[in-house]
Design a protein around this motif. Structure first.
Motif, short mmCIF file in Angstrom:
data_model
loop_
_atom_site.label_atom_id
_atom_site.label_comp_id
_atom_site.label_asym_id
_atom_site.label_seq_id
_atom_site.Cartn_x
_atom_site.Cartn_y
_atom_site.Cartn_z
N SER A 1 60.09 15.37 56.54
CA SER A 1 60.84 15.26 55.28
C SER A 1 61.35 16.63 54.85
CB SER A 1 59.96 14.66 54.19
OG SER A 1 58.84 15.47 53.94
N ASN A 2 62.24 16.62 53.90
CA ASN A 2 62.90 17.81 53.39
C ASN A 2 61.97 18.53 52.39
OD1 ASN A 2 64.90 19.71 52.79
ND2 ASN A 2 65.80 18.43 51.20
N GLU A 3 60.93 19.15 52.91
CA GLU A 3 59.97 19.87 52.08
C GLU A 3 59.83 21.30 52.59
OE1 GLU A 3 56.25 17.76 51.91
OE2 GLU A 3 57.25 15.86 51.48
N GLU A 4 59.79 22.25 51.68
CA GLU A 4 59.73 23.66 52.06
C GLU A 4 58.59 23.95 53.02
OE1 GLU A 4 59.55 28.17 50.19
OE2 GLU A 4 59.24 26.46 48.84
N GLY A 5 57.39 23.46 52.70
CA GLY A 5 56.23 23.73 53.55
C GLY A 5 56.43 23.27 54.98
N GLN A 6 56.99 22.08 55.18
CA GLN A 6 57.23 21.56 56.52
C GLN A 6 58.29 22.38 57.25
OE1 GLN A 6 57.82 17.35 57.15
NE2 GLN A 6 56.53 16.85 55.39
N ILE A 7 59.35 22.71 56.55
CA ILE A 7 60.44 23.49 57.17
C ILE A 7 59.91 24.84 57.64
CG2 ILE A 7 62.62 24.69 56.70
CD1 ILE A 7 63.28 22.27 54.81
N ILE A 8 59.17 25.53 56.79
CA ILE A 8 58.65 26.85 57.14
C ILE A 8 57.60 26.73 58.26
CG2 ILE A 8 57.45 28.92 56.29
CD1 ILE A 8 60.39 28.44 55.24
N ALA A 9 56.66 25.83 58.12
CA ALA A 9 55.58 25.70 59.11
C ALA A 9 56.12 25.31 60.49
CB ALA A 9 54.55 24.68 58.64
N ASN A 10 57.03 24.35 60.55
CA ASN A 10 57.56 23.90 61.83
C ASN A 10 58.45 24.96 62.47
OD1 ASN A 10 56.24 21.56 61.01
ND2 ASN A 10 57.79 20.23 61.88
N THR A 11 59.22 25.66 61.65
CA THR A 11 60.05 26.75 62.18
C THR A 11 59.16 27.86 62.74
OG1 THR A 11 61.80 26.26 60.58
CG2 THR A 11 61.85 28.43 61.64
#
Length: 123
Positions: free
Chosen positions: A13-23
């Motif tokens: 989903s479009n969540e900051e934590g997921q975007i940063i962690a996965n990147t």
């Protein structure tokens, strides 16, 4: 010589934590798999699909030691109908003596579908 190193991942989903962690996880594996040091990196382009706007994925690189001065640019991926949603792509330009066929491109999560010909260890 410079070479391009590809990587891609997806988030649920479009969540900051997921975007940063996965990147961050993707980038770290790209670096480790190819024996890269920060000084080897010329620049990094990161694209995201239009459905991801909760954070700049470049923030993940800024949390890693040595990457403060590496130029990083984020952009939106072309919105092709039917393309993989929630996707983050990285194009890292590195200085290396490796031949093109010895570069290890990394794909995580649903992004393994993008280049199955380059994926050796599906996650």
């Amino acid at each position: 010589m410079t070479r391009g190193l590809r990587g891609a991942t997806s988030v649920l989903s479009n969540e900051e934590g997921q975007i940063i962690a996965n990147t961050k996880a993707l980038f770290e594996e790209m670096v480790n798999a190819n024996d890269i040091e920060a000084n080897d990196v010329s620049h990094v382009f990161i694209s995201v699909t239009k459905d991801l706007n909760a954070a700049f994925p470049a923030k993940a690189l800024r949390e890693l030691p040595g990457y403060t001065f590496v130029p990083v640019m984020c952009m939106t991926e072309i919105d092709v109908p039917g393309s993989l949603p929630n996707c983050i792509r990285i194009m890292m330009v590195i200085n290396t003596e490796k031949d093109q066929q010895n570069i290890k491109h990394i794909f995580h999560n649903e992004a393994v579908k993008l280049r199955p010909d380059l994926v050796k260890n599906k996650r």
